[in-house]
Motif scaffolding. Structure first.
Motif, PDB file in Angstrom:
ATOM      1  N   VAL A 146       0.837  -1.205   0.000  1.00  0.00           N
ATOM      2  CA  VAL A 146       0.000   0.000   0.000  1.00  0.00           C
ATOM      3  C   VAL A 146       0.870   1.252   0.000  1.00  0.00           C
ATOM      4  O   VAL A 146       0.646   2.197  -0.775  1.00  0.00           O
ATOM      5  N   TRP A 158      -4.788   2.978  -0.811  1.00  0.00           N
ATOM      6  CA  TRP A 158      -5.739   2.063  -0.194  1.00  0.00           C
ATOM      7  C   TRP A 158      -7.160   2.601  -0.232  1.00  0.00           C
ATOM      8  O   TRP A 158      -8.118   1.827  -0.311  1.00  0.00           O
ATOM      9  N   ASN A 162     -10.592   0.641  -0.355  1.00  0.00           N
ATOM     10  CA  ASN A 162     -10.902   0.395   1.054  1.00  0.00           C
ATOM     11  C   ASN A 162     -12.396   0.108   1.226  1.00  0.00           C
ATOM     12  O   ASN A 162     -13.226   0.977   0.973  1.00  0.00           O
TER      13      ASN A 162
END
Length: 298
Positions: A146, A158, A162
């Motif tokens: 990441v 991310w 996410n």
């Protein structure tokens, strides 16, 4: 193992404590997860802007800034210097999670946790096999990736995928692809890898585990001499490898669960009919003696 292992998980605790007593921390966690999610949704849904933003970054009552340190660090890796309020918000979150345990976020705040818990419950009900189990270190490699991708692309990498952020946006603007992502996590934990997402892949859990590795709040097997080998704590723990060192420790060894993988979910406390486990602090190495256990039983 004892004959009690043949009982359904948690059954003995329900008989001794009652249903509420055997689920108190689970209920509190669901209330906590709902509360934090609702705080962020009150503004878009009802026009009550106590909290503005998301779990990635927010401001409460127009005064208190809170910033996800993982988001801040990705921004730094991407070459973006944050504003002072973002830095202050990250320091506040860092201090809180360093004190109470970083992976408290996973079990008490994260809205994906009920999804993975539901997948695990159904997995057990269907009697499915354990499935593929990636190494637990995989999540740390993903965490490193990441930061690497953020540095290479100049983005907060991310946040693009996410699931927490996508669910939040989906509840505000319409779920769309967010439903597919949540369903994919559920199916992955149900059919591919038992407790696979939170326990083996999620970089957020890996980050907060590292953050809270020296935290004050701990679960202790303070009454481990009373253990009747029912194995229920191992069955419900999302990171059951953390239990043995504390529960099976030799005299003189700490009863504290010190692994950063522990989420402080409290389920081991819930399902233990003989109250082996309890919340305490990391400096409490007290263990009940056989005499105290006998007095309690009497």
């Amino acid at each position: 193992m004892s004959a009690k292992t043949k009982l359904p998980t948690g059954q003995e605790a329900i008989e001794v404590k009652g249903w509420l007593g055997a689920h108190r921390y689970l209920i509190l966690r669901r209330l906590s997860q709902s509360f934090f999610l609702f705080l962020f949704l009150m503004g878009p849904w009802f026009g009550i802007w106590w909290v503005v933003g998301t779990l990635a970054g927010s401001r409460t009552f127009g005064v208190l800034p809170l910033t996800d340190p993982l988001v801040l660090m990705q921004g730094l890796a991407a070459g973006h210097w944050p504003e002072l309020t973002a830095i202050i918000g990250a320091l506040i979150v860092l201090a809180v999670y360093a004190l109470i345990g970083g992976r408290v976020y996973c079990s008490w705040v994260c809205p994906i946790n009920p999804v993975t818990d539901a997948a695990h419950w159904l997995h057990d009900k269907l009697g499915l096999q354990k499935g593929w189990q990636p190494k637990r270190s995989t999540r740390y490699w993903i965490l490193g990736a990441v930061f690497a991708v953020s540095a290479l692309t100049g983005t907060i990498a991310w946040e693009v995928v996410n699931p927490v952020t996508m669910v939040h946006r989906g509840l505000v603007f319409g779920m769309g692809f967010a439903w597919a992502l949540v369903a994919a996590i559920f199916v992955f934990d149900l059919l591919v890898a038992r407790r696979g997402w939170c326990g083996h892949l999620c970089p957020v859990g890996a980050f907060y585990g590292l953050l809270g590795s020296k935290s004050l709040l701990r679960v202790s097997a303070v009454d481990r001499a009373a253990c009747d080998d029912c194995m229920d704590c191992f069955a419900v723990c999302p990171e059951n490898q953390v239990i043995s060192p504390a529960l099976r420790g030799k005299p003189g060894e700490t009863p504290l669960i010190l692994s950063p993988d522990c989420t402080n979910c409290g389920r081991c406390i819930d399902v233990c009919s003989v109250d082996v486990f309890a919340f305490t602090h990391r400096f409490d190495n007290h263990v009940k003696t056989d005499e105290q256990v006998a007095d309690k039983a009497a």
